[in-house]
Structure formats: C-alpha cells, structure tokens
Motif scaffolding. Sequence first.
Motif, PDB file in Angstrom:
ATOM      1  N   GLU A 158       5.835  30.019  28.862  1.00 16.53           N
ATOM      2  CA  GLU A 158       4.531  29.345  28.942  1.00 16.53           C
ATOM      3  C   GLU A 158       3.979  29.055  27.545  1.00 16.53           C
ATOM      4  O   GLU A 158       3.426  27.979  27.299  1.00 16.53           O
ATOM      5  CB  GLU A 158       3.535  30.195  29.734  1.00 16.53           C
ATOM      6  CG  GLU A 158       3.818  30.259  31.217  1.00 16.53           C
ATOM      7  CD  GLU A 158       2.868  31.202  31.954  1.00 16.53           C
ATOM      8  OE1 GLU A 158       1.845  31.615  31.368  1.00 16.53           O
ATOM      9  OE2 GLU A 158       3.165  31.523  33.118  1.00 16.53           O
ATOM     10  N   ALA A 159       4.131  30.007  26.639  1.00 13.79           N
ATOM     11  CA  ALA A 159       3.642  29.813  25.271  1.00 13.79           C
ATOM     12  C   ALA A 159       4.459  28.744  24.549  1.00 13.79           C
ATOM     13  O   ALA A 159       3.910  27.933  23.797  1.00 13.79           O
ATOM     14  CB  ALA A 159       3.687  31.125  24.500  1.00 13.79           C
ATOM     15  N   ASP A 160       5.765  28.722  24.789  1.00 16.68           N
ATOM     16  CA  ASP A 160       6.621  27.704  24.158  1.00 16.68           C
ATOM     17  C   ASP A 160       6.348  26.316  24.729  1.00 16.68           C
ATOM     18  O   ASP A 160       6.476  25.317  24.030  1.00 16.68           O
ATOM     19  CB  ASP A 160       8.097  28.057  24.336  1.00 16.68           C
ATOM     20  CG  ASP A 160       8.494  29.293  23.534  1.00 16.68           C
ATOM     21  OD1 ASP A 160       7.744  29.678  22.607  1.00 16.68           O
ATOM     22  OD2 ASP A 160       9.542  29.882  23.852  1.00 16.68           O
ATOM     23  N   ALA A 161       5.946  26.255  26.006  1.00 17.00           N
ATOM     24  CA  ALA A 161       5.651  24.965  26.629  1.00 17.00           C
ATOM     25  C   ALA A 161       4.340  24.371  26.110  1.00 17.00           C
ATOM     26  O   ALA A 161       4.153  23.155  26.159  1.00 17.00           O
ATOM     27  CB  ALA A 161       5.579  25.118  28.149  1.00 17.00           C
ATOM     28  N   ALA A 162       3.462  25.231  25.614  1.00 19.92           N
ATOM     29  CA  ALA A 162       2.179  24.766  25.075  1.00 19.92           C
ATOM     30  C   ALA A 162       2.004  25.353  23.675  1.00 19.92           C
ATOM     31  O   ALA A 162       1.215  26.275  23.475  1.00 19.92           O
ATOM     32  CB  ALA A 162       1.042  25.197  25.990  1.00 19.92           C
TER      33      ALA A 162
END
Length: 144
Positions: free
Chosen positions: A104-108
């Motif tokens: 999730e952090a890598d996606a945003a």
Amino acid sequence: MSRIGVGLMAAALLVYLAVAVWLAVMFFAVGTPVSIGMGIALIVLAPIGAWALVREMQFGFSADRLGRTLDAEGGMPPVETELTPSGRIARADADALIARYSAEADAAPEDWRARYRLGVVQDASGRRKDARASIRQAIRLARS
C-alpha cells in the motif's frame, strides 16, 4: 504524561551541558596535557550529545503529531490479528501484514498516511529500525 517526560529530559540536558562546561573549565585549569585533553573531549562531546537528544525529541514530536492526525481521521491500522502478551503482532502474522502495508505504501509513494501505517505495523511486529525509517519518511512526506 509524555510531555512531562520530555520536559524532564530537556531540563536534564541543560544540567548536563552546564556540568560538562564546568568540568571542562576545571580540567583546563589543571593544565596537564591529560586534563586539557579531557576538557576538549567534554567541549566536543557535550554538544554532540545534546544535538542527538534534540533530534530524537523532534522525531518524537513529529511522529506524535502525525499519529494524532491519522487517528483523528480514523486512518490508523486496525488490530487484525491476535497479539502476543507483550502487545506485539504474532510472528506468524507479521510478515503478511507488513507485506500488505508495504505494498500500500509503495502504491502511494507520496502519501504520508500509508507510510505511517506501515511504520505502525512494523513497530507492532517488533521491527523497530524499519518502523523508525518508515515513520521518518512519513514525516518528510507530510512536510512537503
């Protein structure tokens, strides 16, 4: 309660610096090479210690501010698994949760909230070093 602790640490820092400077002056007054060396060491090391403590306090205040903001928005990660008696995420569940929050952090990559949530999950899993790095990144993202 933690603000009282921070205040006590700041007061202790001031006392430490005053004592270090006083001792350095006393070492210089003795005038031997060893005492002068110790005086120089105190003059050099005391500000370095103070700088490190101030940096940690800045990190703590910033992390606390972001945590309160995220909690007020209802964005803190929910407890999704059984916790150990010490309050940590069970080792068997930790890797899957960290992988999910990391994705999730890598996606945003510009979202401090996702990075902060990852740090919270890493901390609850016992991965302090990774958690601090994630929260530091969240602080940098929130400032920009």
